[in-house]
Design a protein around this motif. Structure first.
Motif, PDB file in Angstrom:
ATOM      1  N   LEU A   1       0.771  -1.222  -0.078  1.00 47.63           N
ATOM      2  CA  LEU A   1       0.016   0.001  -0.071  1.00 47.63           C
ATOM      3  C   LEU A   1       0.793   1.071  -0.159  1.00 47.63           C
ATOM      4  CD1 LEU A   1      -2.747  -1.049   2.530  1.00 47.63           C
ATOM      5  CD2 LEU A   1      -2.967  -0.761   0.213  1.00 47.63           C
ATOM      6  N   THR A   2       2.138   1.107   0.010  1.00 40.97           N
ATOM      7  CA  THR A   2       2.927   2.384   0.341  1.00 40.97           C
ATOM      8  C   THR A   2       2.562   3.455  -1.056  1.00 40.97           C
ATOM      9  OG1 THR A   2       4.664   1.417   1.355  1.00 40.97           O
ATOM     10  CG2 THR A   2       5.390   3.211   0.209  1.00 40.97           C
ATOM     11  N   SER A   3       2.589   2.907  -2.205  1.00 43.93           N
ATOM     12  CA  SER A   3       2.578   3.758  -3.199  1.00 43.93           C
ATOM     13  C   SER A   3       0.908   4.015  -3.430  1.00 43.93           C
ATOM     14  CB  SER A   3       3.154   3.096  -4.580  1.00 43.93           C
ATOM     15  OG  SER A   3       2.422   1.836  -4.773  1.00 43.93           O
ATOM     16  N   GLU A   4       0.056   2.950  -3.160  1.00 46.30           N
ATOM     17  CA  GLU A   4      -1.366   3.096  -3.444  1.00 46.30           C
ATOM     18  C   GLU A   4      -2.087   4.058  -2.377  1.00 46.30           C
ATOM     19  OE1 GLU A   4      -3.454  -0.408  -4.073  1.00 46.30           O
ATOM     20  OE2 GLU A   4      -1.191  -1.428  -4.587  1.00 46.30           O
ATOM     21  N   VAL A   5      -1.869   4.173  -1.259  1.00 48.74           N
ATOM     22  CA  VAL A   5      -2.656   4.899   0.006  1.00 48.74           C
ATOM     23  C   VAL A   5      -1.549   5.773   0.683  1.00 48.74           C
ATOM     24  CG1 VAL A   5      -3.967   4.577   2.004  1.00 48.74           C
ATOM     25  CG2 VAL A   5      -4.261   2.999   0.258  1.00 48.74           C
ATOM     26  N   ALA A   6      -0.740   5.624   1.166  1.00 46.99           N
ATOM     27  CA  ALA A   6       0.332   6.204   1.838  1.00 46.99           C
ATOM     28  C   ALA A   6       0.947   7.405   1.238  1.00 46.99           C
ATOM     29  CB  ALA A   6       1.231   5.424   2.999  1.00 46.99           C
TER      30      ALA A   6
END
Length: 164
Positions: free
Chosen positions: A150-155
């Motif tokens: 999720l690092t690049s998708e949400v955070a």
């Protein structure tokens, strides 16, 4: 059309190389460069693609620094604007989709953890047929995997591509 065929592999490689540090999806970076290419006709297209990808990645990093995440998730209520409700729903959809893509038993463990019923470790372990003592380490590994996904998708990444 020949220019598109010629530049596609280079653009895909450059976007993949720059996307992670910028905190964006490589496909989004590619799309932004294709749009820029439609707006102008460069003399040296291969050199231009490299420069355009880096410029779009810098723009994405600047934008990520300016956009601050909510301290508290907006929820449904009379004073919640439609765009807040939509952003919350989209964020939850992205998380649920990432949970489904996790490896091994992680989808079952994380789905149980995210349950609105808020089950205890004992209830989750019984439901999944595993010992309560092994649930913690499995949960930790699954959350680490989910966090990386999720690092690049949400955070929103901090400066220099680091998480906040």
């Amino acid at each position: 059309m020949d220019l598109v065929n010629e530049l596609s592999p280079l653009l895909a490689a450059e976007a993949a190389a720059e996307a992670f540090a910028a905190g964006v999806d490589p496909a989004d970076l590619e799309q932004a460069v294709w749009v820029r290419l439609l707006e102008q006709t460069p003399a040296e297209p291969r050199r231009w693609v490299r420069a355009a990808v880096r410029a779009e990645a810098r723009r994405a990093r600047r934008q990520a620094r300016r956009e601050l995440p909510y301290a508290v998730e907006p929820s449904a209520g009379p004073d919640v604007r439609p765009e807040q409700f939509l952003l919350t729903a989209e964020r939850r959809r992205v998380v649920r989709a990432a949970v489904r893509r996790t490896p091994g038993r992680c989808p079952q463990v994380l789905t149980a953890m995210l349950s609105p019923a808020d089950p205890t470790y004992r209830e989750i372990a019984g439901e999944l047929g595993m010992s309560q003592g092994s649930l913690g380490p499995v949960r930790s590994r699954c959350l680490g995997c989910l966090r990386r996904m999720l690092t690049s998708e949400v955070a929103a990444p901090g400066r220099w591509g680091k998480e906040r």
